[in-house]
Scaffold this active site. Structure first.
Site, PDB file in Angstrom:
ATOM      1  CE  LYS A 175      -3.574  -2.416   2.610  1.00 16.27           C
ATOM      2  NZ  LYS A 175      -4.364  -2.460   3.834  1.00 16.27           N
ATOM      3  CG  ASP A 210      -7.307  -4.763   6.657  1.00 11.70           C
ATOM      4  OD1 ASP A 210      -6.851  -5.899   6.464  1.00 11.70           O
ATOM      5  OD2 ASP A 210      -7.270  -3.864   5.794  1.00 11.70           O
TER       6      ASP A 210
END
Length: 465
Positions: A175, A210
């Site tokens: 990311k 997550d």
């Protein structure tokens, strides 16, 4: 002029009129992005095989990381816990109150993570996390003592080698993060060290991805939840696996039957065996900060879709098939054609595609566009977006089949901007699931799971207590 044929199961942008050279080029690109039912099933089958490799051995491409979360929420749990969620651009700090009956209340604050923190020394990043925790406690007047520290669940949305509920070493950054000094280190230790040095009365008791958090939070509300999924800036999934199937946990003993597995499916097919790579994907991969890694993520996550579409548009411009062969400084810049633009363009149902025109001429500063230009741009966005949804479905169907639940059905909790905002993304996934699973796909519920990572981290902190 005969309309360009539609080879997908979706309604794609048609054209009022175009030249033979336009038609040939768009047909060619459409075929490159098409994933028919047979190919979809082949990808799903290979995905399941890679899952089983990851359950057997450490170090596989699809890592299948044990979370050491063996409790399944019942919805009756109560208590107040903290959660820290580090994902992409934002850091989120939460105080989660579990009220029972599947109900929760959340107080939260978001903090920006700058590029300098993402790419600077890891110690500075973790010190910033500790500062945000401290600031949050002050802002909301939450107090504790050094003897009775507040319990915190840490959602860390990057690949980790987890060895306990509160221990896990970073495998590699994703990311857009590159912060040196963290790879191979225990991220819980690094956060706790920063908290201790800054005398913040908080104990990190659980580390969750997550997707693990999303799964736990959704299971708190829906007892038949099988999967937690992120379809946003990045993508990944987590699910409840039988402990007896996790062969690599040879010395692990538990009275529980299941453990949450963090699939880490973004790395699926790094070997390039089944994913339908185009020259546009190859160009993106070569210029990325992690070449030949996170193959699936580069096909279906919000961080990359706009860049794939931009590569297609530049190719058409170079062939003088778009914008009369002219580009703009903005369109020439890497990642300037944002996935958010794609969402707006796909949703543009005006006769002359006026919203598309505004993006191209005002946001990207192209001097002028024709209706045919705008129709081509919309088709390109549809092709990239549709392929992403179908590949998402291939991953989902593999996990559903792995758990032998097609006939009984299940609930899948999904968080992320793609699922939430991208036009028809959910509907496209459901259609592709039906191609893979047949009529049983109607028993699969795809539900939005907002705030999953924060609430899930709090649940993990509670389950670890």
């Amino acid at each position: 002029m005969t309309p360009i044929p539609l080879t997908f199961t979706d309604k794609l942008q048609e054209f009022n009129d175009c030249s033979e050279s336009h038609k040939s080029a768009i047909d060619e690109i459409t075929k490159e992005f098409e994933i028919n039912t047979d190919k979809l099933k082949k990808i799903s089958e290979h995905f399941r095989n890679e899952m089983n490799k990851g359950l057997e051995k450490h170090g596989q491409t699809v890592a299948m990381v044990p979370s050491y979360v063996t409790g399944i929420p019942t919805g009756k749990e109560v208590g107040t816990f903290l959660a820290l969620d580090l994902g992409g651009t934002n850091l989120r700090m939460c105080q989660v109150n579990l009220e029972g009956d599947g109900k929760v209340s959340v107080r939260q604050q978001k903090y920006k993570v700058s590029d300098s923190l993402k790419n600077g020394e890891a110690r500075h990043l973790f010190d910033y996390l500790a500062d945000c925790v401290d600031k949050f406690l002050s802002e909301f007047n939450i107090s504790s003592s050094a003897e009775d520290k507040l319990k915190l669940g840490f959602t860390f949305s990057f690949p980790v080698d987890q060895t306990a509920i509160n221990k896990g070493s970073l495998i590699y950054w994703t990311k857009g993060y590159t912060a040196p000094g963290a790879v191979g280190k225990d991220v819980v230790f690094m956060l706790q060290d920063s908290l201790n040095r800054k005398v913040v009365p908080v104990e990190v008791t659980a580390l969750v991805n997550d997707t693990v958090g999303t799964l736990l939070a959704h299971a708190y509300k829906h007892s038949n939840t099988l999967l937690g999924v992120i379809l946003g800036t990045g993508t990944n999934g987590a699910y409840f696996e039988k402990i007896s199937n996790i062969k690599k946990l040879k010395s692990f003993s538990s009275n529980a039957d299941h453990m949450v597995i963090n699939i880490e499916w973004g790395a699926f097919d790094n070997e390039r065996k089944v994913l339908p790579l185009t020259m546009f994907d190859n160009k993106l991969d070569r210029k990325s900060n992690n070449p030949r890694k996170q193959a699936l993520e580069k096909f279906i996550s919000g961080m990359y879709l706009g860049e794939i579409a931009r590569n297609v548009l530049l190719n058409l411009i170079d062939r003088t098939l778009l914008f009369d062969g002219f580009s703009s400084k903005d369109l020439n810049n890497q990642y300037y054609f944002e996935t958010e633009y794609m969402s707006t363009i796909e949703a543009d149902d005006t006769n002359t595609l006026e919203k598309t025109k505004r993006i191209l001429e005002e946001s990207l500063n192209l001097p002028s566009t024709t209706l045919t230009d705008r129709q081509i741009v919309k088709r390109v966005c549809q092709l990239v977006g549709l392929r992403a949804a179908r590949l998402s479905a291939a991953a989902l169907s593999a996990v559903i089949s792995q758990c032998n639940v097609p006939e009984s059905g299940c609930n899948i909790g999904i968080d992320g901007s793609l699922f939430l905002f991208y036009p028809s993304f959910k509907e496209r996934i459901k259609r592709a699931l039906k191609e893979c699973l047949g009529p049983n796909a109607d028993k699969i519920e795809l539900d939005l799971a907002p705030d999953g990572s924060g609430v899930g981290a709090a649940l993990a902190a509670m389950l670890s207590a």
